[in-house]
Design an enzyme around this catalytic site. Structure first.
Site: not given
Length: 423
Positions: A22-23, A117, A122, A306, A398
């Protein structure tokens, strides 16, 4: 709103394949804005964030398609809209990653301040500071970042703190800038390296990705390319922790063990027997209960934030007690209250959770609060006595591709309810 129901008490045993990261895939899809021709991206996971990214690109005039091999075809040559609207950006913080490519290739961007999220602050100030150093004119008003530049110019950028998306945004902006850009205190995550390799496959000149200093020599144009996305290290780690918590055996194929050294070290410390190959990891607990392990999160190559929630869940049922310290995000213990509803013994003090393992957890209705918290609650449900219902699982979609199907492959008793079940 869907929910996931887990019946605990069934050790996992089986093999699965890791999905694409995903990232890594999100910045890669957005980097296609930089290309003068079509790009074909493979190993793309089916995730809500990927769908959101494609919708965002589509609204900008980017042509998208999926071929018979389930590869995503991205052609940004007809892009005609430089706005990333609040309606999409608020659901996915990574939308900020269109900023660098838009300014670099089209000289302008209007991007909503991001959401995503609710795991802590951030800020995007480092993105903006870096773009201004490269000559962009930036104004923040009405909840949007407005950026313009004739052509960005190379610059030396020293990031105050390590930021993955900041490093990625500035790297994408620099590849078409005039001259050389040096990013110092750059993020070293494997997903940053994957983006650099993708950009290099388009003709970018980048050195030092994976170290704290990245040097980019700008070029006049980038061409289309074909590229396979990195396997997801967080998904891999999550399934390995699931195997460890249930005392079972889990083999994850098509993965990259070299991206998971800190996590694998903690699994070994927890008592897992690990077999590691070039592209697979097999964990076997032989029915044993894991041992509690201390965790302290930090940027790569240290232990990833994570994976913190998943190891908090593991410690909740482990033998002994452990300390979990969250050093990256200040609001990333929202799963703790939900784990305590299952009977976990956890005490919070600032950014530290003291976790004392208990012999049993007991099923209860739970509510997911963010992506990785959702995963930790599912893992806890795998070992809780009785039935656990996790509501608001749109968070998990997600970042995990068909998590209940993969867990079912491993022997979990798990199903999805199509509508909300009251907690």
């Amino acid at each position: 709103m869907a929910a996931i129901v887990v019946e605990g008490g069934h050790p996992l045993d089986g093999d699965i394949h890791a999905s694409g990261a995903k990232n890594a895939v999100l910045p890669i899809l957005m980097a296609c804005i930089l290309a003068d021709g079509p790009c074909e991206i493979s190993n793309v996971p089916y995730l809500q964030d990927v769908t959101t990214t494609n919708e965002l690109l589509g609204q900008m005039g980017v042509e998208l398609g999926i071929n018979e091999k389930m590869h995503v075809l991205v052609d940004a040559t007809a892009l005609n809209n430089h706005c990333a609207p609040y309606e999409l950006v608020k659901t996915m913080r990574a939308s900020i990653l269109v900023l660098g490519p838009l300014v670099a290739r089209h000289g302008q961007a209007r991007v909503s301040l991001p959401g995503g999220c609710a795991i802590g602050s951030r800020p995007v100030n480092l993105h903006l500071m870096g773009l201004e150093a490269m000559g962009a004119r930036i104004e923040v008003r009405d909840g949007y970042i407005h950026a313009r530049a004739d052509r960005l110019k190379g610059a030396r950028i020293v990031l105050d703190t390590v930021t993955v998306t900041g490093t990625e945004n500035l790297m994408m902006a620099a590849v078409l800038a005039k001259g050389t850009t040096v990013i110092e205190n750059a993020a070293m995550e494997p997903e940053v390296v994957d983006l650099a390799r993708f950009l290099q496959s388009m003709g970018a000149r980048i050195e030092g990705a994976g170290t704290s200093t990245i040097t980019i020599e700008g070029v006049d144009e980038l061409h289309g390319t074909e590229y396979a996305v990195l396997p997801d290290r967080i998904e891999t780690g999550t399934f390995l922790v699931a195997g460890a918590m249930t005392g079972g055996r889990v083999r994850v194929n098509a993965t990259r063990p070299d991206t998971l050294e800190a996590v694998l070290g903690k699994l070994h410390e927890a008592g897992a027997e690990l077999e590691i190959g070039e592209n697979f990891i097999e964990l076997n607990m032989h029915g044993r209960r894991p041992r509690a392990v201390d965790i302290a999160t930090a940027p790569f190559p240290a232990f990833p934030t994570d994976m913190q929630a998943q190891f908090t869940a593991l410690n909740a049922i482990a033998e002994g007690a452990a300390q979990v310290v969250e050093n990256v995000f200040e609001n990333r213990f929202m799963h703790v209250q939900e784990l305590m509803r299952l009977g976990a013994d956890i005490r919070l003090n600032g950014n530290t959770a003291m976790v004392r393992g208990v012999d049993k957890l007991y099923g209860a209705p739970l509510m997911a609060t963010d992506l990785r918290a959702s995963a930790s609650l599912v893992l806890a449900g795998l070992v809780a006595e009785g039935e656990t219902v996790i509501d608001r699982v749109y968070h998990i979609d997600r970042g995990y591709e068909c998590i209940e199907e993969k867990l079912a492959q491993l022997g979990a008793r798990i199903r999805r309810l199509p509508t909300t079940r009251a907690a």
